[in-house]
Design a protein around this motif. Structure first.
Motif: not given
Length: 163
Positions: A104, A107, A154, A158
């Motif tokens: 994460t 990202k 995001l 994701l």
């Protein structure tokens, strides 16, 4: 180390020890390689040595350092010759990232600059939108808007990884 005119070596050392990791992470969000990140961390603390600001609390001190680090990193990229990036360098930089083990966070680092700083400060440093607005000298509603846009980007990114 020679003491600054305004702070003793001990005070500077205490401030450095309290906030160096945070300043490093903030600079890494922008710089994306260890060497430039370390330069920006050093420049941030040099700026602290020369600055006359009297900090009201450790939070004020931390906010000042984050804002200074952010501004120094932005100034770094204003130079025209820094805007040319070789794609091979970027692959090396990605492998050199010291704390990007979290997918994460990777990202977040890939977000456009105006979103990644806000998302990083909100989720990884735990600041509220009001505090971020004050720190970056941006309107609070702009911070909320950019945070929402950063979240959307995001989420899309994701979710595409899950497919």
């Amino acid at each position: 180390m020679q003491s600054s005119l305004l702070r003793t070596n001990e005070e500077l050392s205490q401030i450095y020890n309290r906030h160096v990791k945070t300043v490093y992470r903030v600079c890494a969000v922008y710089m994306k390689n260890r060497h430039d990140t370390e330069d920006m961390v050093q420049n941030t603390f040099i700026r602290l040595m020369k600055d006359k600001t009297h900090f009201e609390s450790e939070e004020h001190e931390k906010a000042w350092l984050i804002r200074t680090a952010t501004n120094l990193c932005k100034d770094f990229f204003k130079n025209w010759w820094r805007k040319i990036v070789n794609i091979d360098t970027m692959a090396e930089v990605a492998a050199d990232e010291p704390f990007a083990d979290d997918d994460t966070l990777k990202k977040v680092m890939e977000l456009p600059p105006k979103y990644k700083t806000i998302v990083y400060l909100y989720y990884y440093e735990g600041y509220r939108t009001k505090e971020i607005a004050k720190m970056l000298n941006i309107n609070e509603s702009t911070i909320r808007s950019q945070l929402a846009t950063g979240r959307k980007i995001l989420k899309i990114d994701l979710e595409s990884d899950l497919k």
